[in-house]
Design an enzyme around this catalytic site. Structure first.
Site, PDB file in Angstrom:
ATOM      1  N   LYS A 122       0.864  -1.180   0.000  1.00 30.93           N
ATOM      2  CA  LYS A 122       0.000   0.000   0.000  1.00 30.93           C
ATOM      3  C   LYS A 122       0.898   1.227   0.000  1.00 30.93           C
ATOM      4  O   LYS A 122       1.659   1.461   0.939  1.00 30.93           O
ATOM      5  CB  LYS A 122      -0.914   0.010   1.218  1.00 30.93           C
ATOM      6  CG  LYS A 122      -1.803   1.255   1.280  1.00 30.93           C
ATOM      7  CD  LYS A 122      -2.457   1.416   2.632  1.00 30.93           C
ATOM      8  CE  LYS A 122      -3.048   2.816   2.748  1.00 30.93           C
ATOM      9  NZ  LYS A 122      -3.497   3.121   4.123  1.00 30.93           N
ATOM     10  N   GLY A 136      -7.792   9.144  10.346  1.00 32.32           N
ATOM     11  CA  GLY A 136      -8.026   9.195  11.782  1.00 32.32           C
ATOM     12  C   GLY A 136      -9.053  10.205  12.235  1.00 32.32           C
ATOM     13  O   GLY A 136      -9.275  10.372  13.438  1.00 32.32           O
ATOM     14  N   ALA A 161      -9.477   5.689   4.858  1.00 30.75           N
ATOM     15  CA  ALA A 161      -9.372   6.812   5.796  1.00 30.75           C
ATOM     16  C   ALA A 161     -10.691   7.558   5.947  1.00 30.75           C
ATOM     17  O   ALA A 161     -11.419   7.778   4.980  1.00 30.75           O
ATOM     18  CB  ALA A 161      -8.281   7.799   5.396  1.00 30.75           C
ATOM     19  N   GLY A 162     -10.965   7.938   7.193  1.00 37.70           N
ATOM     20  CA  GLY A 162     -12.112   8.789   7.493  1.00 37.70           C
ATOM     21  C   GLY A 162     -13.300   8.093   8.117  1.00 37.70           C
ATOM     22  O   GLY A 162     -14.177   8.751   8.670  1.00 37.70           O
ATOM     23  N   ASN A 173      -8.637   1.655  10.381  1.00 36.26           N
ATOM     24  CA  ASN A 173      -7.845   1.303  11.552  1.00 36.26           C
ATOM     25  C   ASN A 173      -8.379   2.015  12.789  1.00 36.26           C
ATOM     26  O   ASN A 173      -8.896   1.399  13.716  1.00 36.26           O
ATOM     27  CB  ASN A 173      -6.379   1.641  11.319  1.00 36.26           C
ATOM     28  CG  ASN A 173      -5.458   1.240  12.467  1.00 36.26           C
ATOM     29  OD1 ASN A 173      -4.268   1.471  12.413  1.00 36.26           O
ATOM     30  ND2 ASN A 173      -5.964   0.613  13.521  1.00 36.26           N
ATOM     31  N   THR A 174      -8.302   3.350  12.784  1.00 39.34           N
ATOM     32  CA  THR A 174      -8.649   4.123  13.970  1.00 39.34           C
ATOM     33  C   THR A 174     -10.073   3.882  14.441  1.00 39.34           C
ATOM     34  O   THR A 174     -10.339   3.821  15.647  1.00 39.34           O
ATOM     35  CB  THR A 174      -8.437   5.619  13.700  1.00 39.34           C
ATOM     36  OG1 THR A 174      -7.100   5.829  13.231  1.00 39.34           O
ATOM     37  CG2 THR A 174      -8.658   6.442  14.955  1.00 39.34           C
TER      38      THR A 174
END
Length: 259
Positions: free
Chosen positions: A101, A162, A188-189, A210-211
């Site tokens: 990635k 994040g 993301a987001g 992830n977050t």
């Protein structure tokens, strides 16, 4: 129910891709990822011990390459040269692994992708035989250029990394879906399960997060919620939603009413 999708030379059962950062410890990391049902697990090569530090806990002890498809990423890289070097290191550490990635960040405040450096790194990596999944902006033209270079998936951000803001520009994501033929994976987001469902209902091939899982009050429960959200959103997309209307439409027939 099988709903496979293919990225490059790899075929996956789950459309949820997950990261390994921000968990309390490796034990929680392993439990959450297992509960997510993900096939693909990404890790920051510059921030994670994959065996380069023999005296430290090794992520591969809980995320086995025999169970998951590893997706080393170039998080923390701000230039094309750094990103290329990091991918080469990952290939060496992981015995010739070529699925990566790519992410090249513009600045530490927004973590927004530097598309100029990203394009340069992508050209080099593809030429060296890497299968490149690439984190990018939600610009459809850039997505087309990355596909033309030979990237195996484009990964537009839904919102800053994040942030948990959810998809801020679904119209651009939809445009990307209509203009490229490689898999489109929102990266993301995402903040909660409904965000993941929205991405899948748009027709995205998958979502990487992830977050949203790691910083939930209960990461294990949130991992399961995300698993179900991805499945639900995909089913809704395949089913096809009813058309939106500006007026009422009775569910029951109006003929043959009992007087």
């Amino acid at each position: 129910m099988s709903d496979q999708f293919t990225v490059g030379s790899h075929t996956f059962q789950s459309r949820l891709l997950v990261g390994t950062g921000k968990y309390q410890d490796l034990e929680e990391t392993g439990r959450a990822i297992s509960e997510s049902g993900a096939d693909v697990v990404t890790m920051a090569v510059r921030r994670t011990n994959l065996g380069q530090n023999p005296n430290e806990p090794n992520l591969l002890d809980v995320i086995s390459p025999d169970t998951y498809v590893l997706l080393p990423n170039t998080a923390g890289c701000h230039t094309a040269d750094d990103a290329v070097r990091t991918c080469r290191l990952a290939r060496e550490l992981l015995d010739g692994h070529t699925l990566v990635k790519l992410e090249v960040i513009s600045n530490s405040r927004t973590l927004y992708p530097d598309v100029v450096e990203t394009l340069a790194a992508a050209k080099t990596l593809v030429a060296e035989g890497f299968e490149v999944m690439v984190y990018t902006s939600d610009d459809p033209l850039i997505a087309q250029q990355l596909e033309a270079i030979g990237c195996v998936a484009v990964m537009p951000l839904g919102a800053p990394i994040g942030s948990g803001l959810g998809l801020q520009n679904p119209y651009n994501i939809r445009e990307i879906l209509e203009t490229v033929s490689v898999p489109v994976i929102v990266d993301a987001g995402v903040g909660t399960a409904s965000d993941a469902t929205v991405a899948m209902e748009l027709g995205c091939d998958g979502v990487l997060m992830n977050t949203a899982i790691a910083e939930a009050k209960d990461p294990i429960k949130m991992a399961r919620a995300m698993r179900l959200a991805i499945e639900s959103g995909r089913l809704a997309f395949e089913a096809g939603r009813m058309p939106r209307k500006r007026y009422a439409d009775a569910s029951s027939p109006e003929t043959g009413l009992i007087e």
